[in-house]
Scaffold this motif. Structure first.
Motif, short mmCIF file in Angstrom:
data_model
loop_
_atom_site.label_atom_id
_atom_site.label_comp_id
_atom_site.label_asym_id
_atom_site.label_seq_id
_atom_site.Cartn_x
_atom_site.Cartn_y
_atom_site.Cartn_z
N PRO A 542 0.85 -1.34 -0.17
CA PRO A 542 -0.03 -0.01 -0.14
C PRO A 542 0.75 1.39 -0.05
N ASN A 543 2.09 1.21 0.57
CA ASN A 543 2.98 2.55 0.65
C ASN A 543 3.21 2.80 -0.96
N TYR A 544 3.58 1.96 -1.76
CA TYR A 544 3.83 2.07 -3.12
C TYR A 544 2.60 2.65 -3.79
N LEU A 545 1.49 2.17 -3.53
CA LEU A 545 0.23 2.92 -4.11
C LEU A 545 0.06 4.27 -3.73
N GLY A 546 0.42 4.53 -2.47
CA GLY A 546 0.27 5.89 -1.84
C GLY A 546 1.21 6.90 -2.61
N ASP A 547 2.54 6.34 -2.92
CA ASP A 547 3.47 6.93 -3.48
C ASP A 547 3.10 7.43 -4.95
N ILE A 548 2.38 6.26 -5.68
CA ILE A 548 2.03 6.51 -7.02
C ILE A 548 0.94 7.39 -7.01
N LYS A 589 12.08 -15.95 0.21
CA LYS A 589 13.20 -16.43 0.65
C LYS A 589 13.05 -16.64 2.09
N LYS A 590 12.75 -15.41 2.74
CA LYS A 590 12.82 -15.36 4.01
C LYS A 590 11.92 -16.05 4.68
N TYR A 591 10.53 -15.72 4.53
CA TYR A 591 9.43 -16.20 5.19
C TYR A 591 8.91 -17.75 4.58
N GLY A 592 9.45 -18.02 3.57
CA GLY A 592 9.07 -19.34 3.08
C GLY A 592 7.36 -19.62 2.71
N1 LIG Z 1 9.98 7.98 -4.86
C1 LIG Z 1 10.60 7.19 -5.16
O1 LIG Z 1 11.68 7.42 -5.85
C2 LIG Z 1 10.97 5.84 -3.98
C3 LIG Z 1 10.11 5.77 -3.04
N2 LIG Z 1 9.98 4.86 -2.14
C4 LIG Z 1 9.26 4.74 -1.00
O2 LIG Z 1 9.83 4.43 0.13
C5 LIG Z 1 8.95 3.38 1.04
C6 LIG Z 1 9.72 2.40 1.65
O3 LIG Z 1 9.81 1.69 0.70
P1 LIG Z 1 10.56 0.28 0.56
O4 LIG Z 1 11.97 0.35 1.30
O5 LIG Z 1 10.96 -0.37 -0.81
O6 LIG Z 1 9.91 -0.67 1.64
P2 LIG Z 1 8.83 -1.71 1.42
O7 LIG Z 1 7.53 -1.31 1.86
O8 LIG Z 1 8.95 -2.48 0.18
O9 LIG Z 1 9.19 -2.80 2.57
C7 LIG Z 1 9.10 -3.86 2.20
C8 LIG Z 1 9.27 -5.08 3.63
O10 LIG Z 1 8.38 -4.64 4.33
C9 LIG Z 1 8.15 -5.87 5.27
N3 LIG Z 1 6.83 -6.27 4.99
C10 LIG Z 1 6.30 -6.64 3.64
N4 LIG Z 1 5.17 -6.99 3.85
C11 LIG Z 1 4.69 -6.84 5.23
C12 LIG Z 1 3.38 -6.92 5.77
N5 LIG Z 1 2.23 -7.59 5.21
N6 LIG Z 1 3.50 -6.89 6.98
C13 LIG Z 1 4.59 -6.55 7.61
N7 LIG Z 1 5.78 -6.11 7.12
C14 LIG Z 1 5.79 -6.61 5.78
C15 LIG Z 1 9.24 -6.68 4.90
O11 LIG Z 1 10.47 -6.49 5.56
P3 LIG Z 1 10.71 -7.64 6.79
O12 LIG Z 1 9.68 -8.34 6.98
O13 LIG Z 1 12.14 -7.60 6.85
O14 LIG Z 1 10.39 -6.24 8.07
C16 LIG Z 1 9.74 -6.22 3.37
O15 LIG Z 1 10.84 -6.65 3.04
C17 LIG Z 1 7.73 3.23 0.27
O16 LIG Z 1 6.84 4.21 0.41
C18 LIG Z 1 8.18 3.57 -1.05
O17 LIG Z 1 7.13 3.87 -1.95
C19 LIG Z 1 11.06 3.76 -2.39
C20 LIG Z 1 11.94 3.82 -3.37
C21 LIG Z 1 11.93 5.08 -4.35
#
Ligand SMILES: NC(=O)C1=CN([C@@H]2O[C@H](COP(=O)(O)OP(=O)(O)OC[C@H]3O[C@@H](n4cnc5c(N)ncnc54)[C@H](OP(=O)(O)O)[C@@H]3O)[C@@H](O)[C@H]2O)C=CC1
Ligand SMILES: CC(C)CCC[C@@H](C)[C@H]1CC=C2C3=C(CC[C@@]21C)[C@@]1(C)CC[C@H](O)C(C)(C)[C@@H]1CC3
Length: 611
Positions: A542-548, A589-592
């Motif tokens: 959802p964080n990517y969606l917000g960014d978009i 890979k991490k959570y299988g």
């Molecule tokens: N404008 C731009 O140029 C850019 C903006 N961004 C923004 O930065 C922000 C962060 O991005 P990013 O670093 O890619 O982080 P993500 O949101 O992709 O984080 C992914 C990590 O979150 C954890 N995760 C995934 N799903 C779940 C879940 N359901 N419940 C709990 N934890 C979960 C996992 O890590 P783990 O389990 O290890 O905690 C996973 O590796 C985003 O909002 C993105 O839009 C990023 C890049 C470029």
């Protein structure tokens, strides 16, 4: 001929890749050639492990018993600081307030944890059956979570771990996890000495792909800037002759860019703001980072204010924009060469997993060293957050001034104001949450090479500003309806982006936090859980969606005459779709099997309705 220390069928403790978590696993086979054991975890995940990542059950248990007696004899008044495995979890504190009763309960719990656990239910510390959450689909495994110690040396010497009850297996009460933890020293399970890493999964089309990208990216950005600055910004009217050398190079501009970098570097070294620890590295150590980006932004604003008061003509930057671009590009090239050369002296455990293929061009592009530092100055963290992001805001402001000058306006246009305000909000948000960058894959996983230096120092300040640059010579009237719509769109995007990121961060720090404890979760074999309700139950990113959505709100003020102002949006969708695929690979890979379970429960990746 290497001989296997463990036999097929042996039950041993295997390290979960990329972590310091050990689980009971069964040895399935041993490959003499690769010297890897194929093992199976209790949840059915099969992985290949090195011998150094496997410990026999007896040695492991003796280690715990010994360390437990050692921890009992430890001075009771000694303060302890605990930390869970993930960097985002840095502030999970092990309670020094733990009562004796709790300790007794914990002792029982630890014993339960160390014995093999059933696939469906297990006894809790009170001997009662623990209630599984409705959404608890992954199987429980004995969970041993690394605990960061007060000093790095202690960490390295023994590696202290805490055995904690997983949130998902708790009876639902929001009792602090930390109150159920105890620290034990596992001398046998100290992080193994780093072994040579070799990147085999090449991204971006491997050597050939990155070779082309390395030339294509700078040329594409230059083309974008040329088009943006032209009256007719359509691709058909792109000038066919090459730009004159003088329009691309100016020594004075180069000097200004160098001064800008120096100024930002000095600000980043100011002893204001907190010092925080980053993610534990492969060798168990953590690096410290000074979090003072927000102060640096304020000081930069003051400096710009002073410059304007002194009547420094900021529109000089607009007039020499291409020269600023080539100067920044030259710095990127020189910095990438320096980074590549210095990586020759980096130890194995300072190398990034993604940038060590052995192919010069690939490693140069991806970056060999994970956290290149000059003393305490972290080059990657600095570049990722400072000159480019601050430069973005400054350039936007310069474009605002240039628009008034070129179009003889008394005030900036609403379109220019919206672009400036929306993007400033995002950058301020980034600095406000600067610490969270330390948990992102760019810092934790990616090497620092040409790709990131170019991204941070050229791509961000020169392409993220393209809407403002475009508006200088392409005015676009906005009706009140459009202004309200765009403000609402940016607000919605920001809300989704911020809420999703904050929930993820708060949850990873402490799942019992009242702000996130109501969320449904899927437990995973690593002891961490995945949120499966709320925004994270809607789409998987959802964080990517917000960014978009925000990206769209930043482009629309420029109207529909040209594609150029939509460059950021197109880039962002491409980047985030690629990033999503990369992250999902790593999570699988991490959570299988728990990850597959999550994907089943939340089938949409970024956009609702799109798989
Ligand atoms: N404008 C731009 O140029 C850019 C903006 N961004 C923004 O930065 C922000 C962060 O991005 P990013 O670093 O890619 O982080 P993500 O949101 O992709 O984080 C992914 C990590 O979150 C954890 N995760 C995934 N799903 C779940 C879940 N359901 N419940 C709990 N934890 C979960 C996992 O890590 P783990 O389990 O290890 O905690 C996973 O590796 C985003 O909002 C993105 O839009 C990023 C890049 C470029
Ligand atoms: C085609 C290019 C070479 C690709 C470059 C990608 C980079 C521009 C981006 C990769 C991840 C980034 C992030 C931010 C800026 C853009 C880059 C460097 C970020 C620091 C901006 C501020 C945010 O608040 C953030 C979430 C901290 C961002 C993190 C990722």
């Amino acid at each position: 001929m290497p001989t296997a220390r463990f036999q097929n069928g042996d039950t041993v403790m295997g390290r979960w890749p990329g972590s310091n978590l050990y689980y009971e696993v069964k040895v399935l086979s041993y490959d003499n050639k690769t010297r890897l054991y194929t093992v199976i975890y209790k949840d059915g995940t099969e992985l290949e492990l090195k011998e150094s990542d496997i410990t026999s059950l007896t040695v492991f248990k003796q280690g715990i018993a010994r360390s437990r007696s050692r921890s009992r004899s430890r001075s009771p008044g000694r303060p302890r600081r605990s930390r869970s495995r993930s960097p985002a979890r840095t502030s999970r504190r092990s309670s020094t307030r733990t009562t004796e009763v709790r300790k007794e309960k914990l002792k029982e719990a630890l014993e339960v944890r160390l014995t093999p656990v059933s696939m469906t239910h297990e006894n809790n510390s009170n001997g009662k059956h623990e209630k599984k959450e409705e959404n608890n689909t992954a199987n429980p495994a004995s969970t041993i979570t690394e605990e960061k110690t007060e000093t790095e040396s202690e960490n390295q010497a023994g590696g202290r771990y805490n055995l904690r009850r997983r949130k998902d297996q708790s009876d639902g009460k929001t009792e602090e996890l930390e109150q159920k933890t105890e620290t034990v020293t596992l001398s046998q399970t100290k992080p193994p000495t780093a072994s040579a890493i070799k990147t085999t999964d090449l991204e971006f089309g491997g050597r050939v792909g990155v070779f082309f990208l390395m030339f294509l990216l700078p040329v594409a950005v230059l083309a974008l800037l040329i088009l943006c600055g032209q009256k007719d910004a359509s691709i058909q009217s792109f000038p066919l002759e090459l730009p004159a050398f003088q329009s691309l190079w100016d020594c004075q501009v180069f000097g200004i860019v160098l001064l800008w970098f120096l100024f930002q570097a000095v600000l980043s070294l100011l002893p204001v703001g907190k010092l925080v620890e980053g993610m534990p590295l492969k060798n168990g150590k953590t690096l410290k980072y000074r979090i003072n980006g927000f102060y640096a932004l304020l000081l930069t604003a003051v400096a710009v204010g002073v410059a304007m008061y002194q009547e420094v003509d900021l529109s000089y930057i607009h007039a020499h924009f291409l020269q600023f671009y080539t100067s920044a590009l030259l710095i990127v090239i020189l910095l990438s060469i320096y980074l590549f050369i210095r990586s020759r002296w980096a130890s194995e455990d300072e190398l990034a997993p993604g940038g060590n293929s052995g192919y010069f061009i690939y490693d140069f592009f991806m970056g060999r060293e994970l956290n290149p530092r000059i003393k305490s100055f972290d080059i990657k963290f600095f570049c990722e957050m400072r000159p480019g992001l601050m430069g973005w805001v400054l350039i936007n402001f310069v474009m605002l001034q240039a628009e008034m000058k070129h179009q003889n306006l008394e005030n900036p246009s609403p379109a220019m104001l919206l672009v400036n305000i929306f993007q400033l909000l995002w950058v301020v948000d980034g600095f406000w949450h600067e610490e969270k960058l330390l948990t992102m894959m760019d810092i934790v996983y990616d090497g620092f090479g040409f790709m990131l230096t170019f991204g941070d120092l050229v791509f961000v300040p020169f392409t993220f500003t393209c809407q403002a640059y475009y508006l200088v010579s392409h005015p676009n009237e906005l009706s009140a309806f459009w202004i309200i719509t765009l403000v609402a769109m940016n607000g919605v995007g920001y809300y989704i982006f911020r809420k999703a990121n904050s929930q993820k961060f708060a949850f990873s720090k402490n799942p019992s936090d009242p702000a996130v404890s109501h969320l449904k979760t899927i437990p995973t074999a690593t002891g961490e859980s995945l949120i499966v309700s709320g925004l994270w139950g809607w789409v998987r990113h959802p964080n990517y969606l917000g960014d978009i959505i925000m990206g769209l709100a930043w482009s629309l003020p420029c109207g529909f005459n040209h594609l150029i102002p939509y460059f950021y949006l197109i880039y962002l969708i491409g980047l985030l779709v690629h990033r999503n695929a990369r992250d999902e690979r790593q999570c699988r890979k991490k959570y299988g099997s728990a990850w597959d379970e999550y994907c089943k429960a939340v089938p949409f990746r970024i956009f609702p309705g799109i798989y």
